[in-house]
Design a protein around this motif. Structure first.
Motif: not given
Lengths: 306, 167
Positions: A37-38, A44, A46, A49, A58-59
């Motif tokens: 969801h993030w 993002d 990447n 993840y 990490p954020t």
């Protein structure tokens, strides 16, 4: 608000060094759905993840410690007390200003996060564009088991918002009525412009005062002004904006036909057409807002004169 | 579409990233970060608090800064530190442009420190510093013009153009 006084600052700084959260426990273990969801929200893509060896971005560190709708966990009385103290002083709004995070090792699905937060500092009163208030800095250590996995320094501004409501909705400022000038405002309420006159030497005066400037007598009566006058001088207000007024607008020093002068708005022509010597006539304007009714003497430029 | 890879060094400017600030992004970011402060999803309450609209929360900004850096440094990049300061709010309808400049780069340890800035129409939304470790000191830029279709190769130390990347 109470701010600015050293005494209040001292009361706030008592909280420096005190714990804000002790042994807080993340509401959810680190998990793939929240990571996904993030990433969707952030755009993002990447690959680190995703998949079986996924790590959390990490954020997201702080996200694992958030209270969500059901409230914060592990929070101490000290932090709430500090916030309440500031709210009582008028600092009702809060905004985050700084976030400094260090990531010691990646978080992985299944990790159970715990955290401790300390109040690092409370600033002196600061004036910002948002309003006046205090910066509170906290530092959070995030752990999984005994391992420190990240640290998180967070700064918020707890402030009293400096509001600028749209013109028209804001309350027009009220005149300060006291026993020396009450007669003037009673006249205005009845649509009469009253000038004070010395009962001994007959000198007219405005604004209203207890005694005569010419002879010192305290005895007076009034004469009703005709309402005719001219612009003796004026300014055009551009800045700073005042909530009840929409700049630019002209403020005139009006010389009444009787010889005394008073300050009021000049209207009926654009602000940049106001000139010294323009003939004006009083007009009693009525304002209704949430503070009640208000009548003010304004000056309209006599038609055909601008 | 072709790509261009640039060898990174101190002083290198990273390709900018434009982020349209939509209401959806603001709300999705707030909820994904478990931040239910009303100013990030409720316009009426945001206005009552003196804000003209809802605005992006700091956790979303943090996430976007992180994404920007790992996007630039590519697979293998790992964020070590992210420190940001917020200024002008991100309101719906605006666009934030993230830019970055490498301040320090250590090939031995594979560590870089990047100064990041995010500006929107009303000013500087975010400024900060990110420390990242990487496996390859190149940044990949997607080219928008036709030059990448040629076989020309620039053999300087600074750049290495190729036409093989179909991203």
């Amino acid at each position: 608000m109470t701010g600015g006084s050293d005494e209040f600052g001292v009361r706030l700084r008592v909280y420096e060094g005190q714990p804000a959260a002790v042994s807080g426990v993340g509401k959810d273990p680190v998990n793939l759905p929240m990571i996904r969801h993030w990433c969707e929200a952030m755009g993002d893509t990447n690959p680190a993840y995703e998949g079986p060896d996924a790590i959390a971005p990490p954020t997201m560190l702080q996200a694992w410690t958030m209270g969500g709708l059901s409230g914060h966990v592990g929070r101490t009385g000290a932090y709430d007390e500090l916030l309440t103290l500031l709210e009582e002083a008028g600092c009702t709004s809060i905004v985050a200003t700084d976030c400094e995070q260090e990531y010691l090792r990646p978080l992985r699905p299944g990790d159970r996060v715990t955290f401790d937060t300390a109040i690092e500092s409370v600033s002196e009163q600061k004036t910002t564009k948002l309003g006046s208030g205090y910066f509170i800095t906290t530092r959070t250590d995030v752990r999984v088991g005994d391992d420190l996995v990240g640290t998180h320094r967070f700064r918020v501004l707890k402030y009293a918002p400096s509001r600028r409501p749209p013109a028209g909705r804001a309350r027009r400022p009220r005149p300060v009525v006291n026993r020396d000038n009450a007669g003037f405002w009673e006249g205005v309420a009845e649509g009469r412009l009253l000038i004070q006159r010395c009962a001994v030497c007959g000198t007219l005066r405005h604004p209203w005062l207890p005694g005569c400037n010419a002879c010192g007598s305290l005895d007076w009566d009034t004469v009703e002004a005709s309402g005719e006058g001219t612009v003796y001088s004026y300014v055009v207000m551009h800045h700073p904006p005042f909530p009840a007024f929409e700049p630019p607008y002209a403020v005139g020093l009006i010389e009444l036909a009787e010889g005394v002068r008073m300050v009021s708005n000049v209207f009926g022509v654009p602000y940049d057409k106001v000139r010294i010597g323009l003939p004006v006539r009083v007009e009693f304007r009525r304002y209704d807002d949430d503070a009640g009714e208000l009548v003010l003497p304004l000056f309209r430029v006599v038609e055909g004169e601008a | 579409m072709g790509t261009e890879t640039t060898r990174l060094a101190a002083g290198t400017d990273l390709p900018p990233l434009e982020i349209p600030i939509t209401r959806t992004l603001i709300v999705a970011g707030a909820i994904a970060s478990r931040d239910y402060q009303d100013v990030h999803h409720d316009v009426e309450l945001a206005r009552q608090k003196g804000s003209p609209d809802v605005f992006m929360n700091i956790l979303t900004t943090n996430g976007l800064v992180g994404r920007y850096i790992t996007d630039c440094f590519g697979p293998g990049a790992v964020l070590r530190k992210v420190a940001i300061r917020l200024g002008a709010p991100n309101y719906p309808g605006d666009t934030m442009v993230l830019t970055g400049r490498i301040e320090e780069l250590d090939e031995e340890t594979g560590t870089a420190t990047v100064r990041v800035i995010g500006d929107n129409a009303i000013g500087r939304h975010v400024s900060g510093s990110v420390t990242v470790t990487f496996t390859e000191a190149v940044v990949t830029v997607t080219l928008t013009d036709e030059t990448d279709e040629t076989d020309e190769t620039d053999e300087t130390d600074e750049t290495d153009e190729t036409d093989e990347g179909a991203s």
